[in-house]
Design a protein around this motif. Structure first.
Motif, short mmCIF file in Angstrom:
data_model
loop_
_atom_site.label_atom_id
_atom_site.label_comp_id
_atom_site.label_asym_id
_atom_site.label_seq_id
_atom_site.Cartn_x
_atom_site.Cartn_y
_atom_site.Cartn_z
N LEU A 223 7.05 -2.44 5.00
CA LEU A 223 5.83 -2.00 5.70
C LEU A 223 5.55 -0.55 5.33
O LEU A 223 6.39 0.14 4.75
CB LEU A 223 6.00 -2.14 7.22
N VAL A 224 4.35 -0.11 5.67
CA VAL A 224 3.99 1.30 5.63
C VAL A 224 3.52 1.68 7.03
O VAL A 224 2.51 1.17 7.51
CB VAL A 224 2.88 1.59 4.61
N LEU B 275 -6.81 11.24 3.43
CA LEU B 275 -5.71 10.62 2.71
C LEU B 275 -6.13 9.24 2.24
O LEU B 275 -7.01 8.60 2.82
CB LEU B 275 -4.45 10.53 3.58
N ILE B 276 -5.49 8.79 1.17
CA ILE B 276 -5.73 7.46 0.61
C ILE B 276 -4.39 6.77 0.42
O ILE B 276 -3.42 7.37 -0.06
CB ILE B 276 -6.46 7.56 -0.75
N LEU B 277 -4.31 5.51 0.80
CA LEU B 277 -3.18 4.64 0.52
C LEU B 277 -3.71 3.42 -0.23
O LEU B 277 -4.66 2.78 0.23
CB LEU B 277 -2.47 4.20 1.80
N PHE C 206 0.85 -1.20 0.00
CA PHE C 206 0.00 0.00 0.00
C PHE C 206 0.88 1.25 0.00
O PHE C 206 0.91 2.03 0.95
CB PHE C 206 -0.93 -0.02 1.20
N ASP C 207 1.58 1.42 -1.12
CA ASP C 207 2.63 2.45 -1.18
C ASP C 207 2.29 3.63 -2.07
O ASP C 207 3.14 4.47 -2.34
CB ASP C 207 3.94 1.81 -1.64
N GLY D 205 -7.24 -0.43 -1.09
CA GLY D 205 -6.59 0.43 -0.12
C GLY D 205 -7.50 0.91 0.97
O GLY D 205 -8.56 0.33 1.22
N ILE D 206 -7.08 2.01 1.61
CA ILE D 206 -7.85 2.58 2.72
C ILE D 206 -7.99 4.08 2.56
O ILE D 206 -7.14 4.75 1.95
CB ILE D 206 -7.19 2.27 4.09
#
Length: 348
Positions: free
Chosen positions: A291-292, A232-234, A180-181, A241-242
């Motif tokens: 990771l994020v 924000l969106i990832l 999720f970058d 994503g979220i």
């Protein structure tokens, strides 16, 4: 000679016009169900599930269908990797009571409330200890889960002692899988900005990769923060994503490292202190992690900078109050198009 199109100065102001957002109708959502054991609460809806650890009071699993969105739990966080100015005024020593306060928090109560068929609220009360284990603060976090898959988080911090030092950060942290970058957000940018260093950062919509959020200071330290963020969106390559939405705003950072990766034990010139040689860390010591790390904050204290050998962050940019509240919304999505539509909904 300045090139054509160079921005010499700018200002932003609010226009007296607005677009009505789509109000969410909770009654039209799918029904929820939940099961509870001594160790876990599992809330399930149509194509999603959320799991909570009953021992720690943490949200430790969040799935869209079978896709796990969390690599590590959503947890409270009060610390930042000290910056050069922090070392100069001994902030890392004066405020060290907050360094592991989130990790050492203990669950006092955990309540489950079925508000309706479409809404279940889980309320956790955490006790925050000092270095000797004495309770110094209380944290109430309510998670309202809806049949749509939305999770509204209401966070209330209360200090129980009057002589506590300033808090570096009031917020929460979660760890997402490295895939999720891809990031986009509506807030101040494009570069990092802080409570007392943000007027030169325009509010707008920005896109980048998470890897581009990292600021490689020669001595690793706190970096990458964004302020006045509406949402924000990832997402990953597949568009999953979220969404994170502030009520009304949040601060955030999204990096491929946890704050501990940026922490130096001491600002030093390399000489021995108390018989121990403390060696400076450098950018080469920071290795990208798989990771994020996403910080979702009410606020982080300012960075100061009147000088770097004793001056503290100005009082109006320090977190010294007895109580802080903020709220944010979490929602997973299967396509980026759907994720962007979610930012135009009105929950509150």
């Amino acid at each position: 000679i300045l090139p054509a199109g160079h921005i010499y100065a700018f200002e932003q102001f609010l226009l007296p016009i607005s677009t009505e957002l789509t109000k969410v109708d909770v009654s039209s959502m799918e029904a929820l169900s939940y099961t509870a054991t001594e160790e876990e609460v599992l809330v399930q809806g149509n194509d999603f599930s959320v799991s909570f650890d009953m021992i720690k009071g943490q949200m430790n699993s969040w799935k869209i269908k079978s896709k796990e969105l969390l690599q590590e739990a959503l947890v409270p966080e009060f610390w930042r990797a000290p910056i050069d100015n922090d070392f100069g005024n001994n902030h890392h020593l004066r405020c060290k009571v907050w360094k592991d306060a989130g990790a050492n928090a203990s669950l006092a109560t955990f309540d489950i409330k079925k508000v309706s068929d479409q809404e279940i609220t889980l309320i956790t009360v955490l006790e925050i200890p000092d270095l000797e284990g004495e309770k110094i603060a209380e944290l109430n976090i309510a998670y309202s889960i809806f049949g749509s898959g939305d999770i509204l988080v209401d966070y209330t911090f209360k200090a129980l002692k009057s002589d506590l030092p300033e808090i570096p950060r009031i917020g929460m942290n979660l760890i997402l899988p490295v895939e999720f970058d891809k990031l986009q957000y509506f807030g101040r940018g494009p570069d990092e900005n802080y409570w007392d260093r943000k007027t030169g950062s325009a509010i707008g919509m920005y896109k980048s990769k998470v890897s581009d959020q990292y600021v490689p200071y020669l001595r690793p330290q706190e970096n990458g923060n964004r302020t006045d963020v509406r949402w924000l969106i990832l997402n990953n390559m597949q568009g999953q994503g979220i969404v994170v939405e502030g009520y009304p705003t949040i601060e955030f950072s999204a990096l491929h490292n946890k704050w501990i990766d940026f922490e130096s034990p001491e600002r030093t010139d390399g000489r021995e202190r108390e018989g121990v040689e403390v060696v400076n860390r450098h950018t080469t010591d920071v290795k990208k992690q798989d990771l994020v790390a996403l910080d979702i904050d009410y606020k982080q204290m300012g960075v100061g900078g009147d000088n770097s050998w004793g001056a503290r962050t100005h009082s109006e940019y320090r977190l010294e109050g007895d109580e802080y509240r903020y709220s944010f919304r979490l929602r997973g999505f299967k396509t980026l198009e759907n994720g962007l539509k979610l930012t135009r909904q009105k929950f509150r």
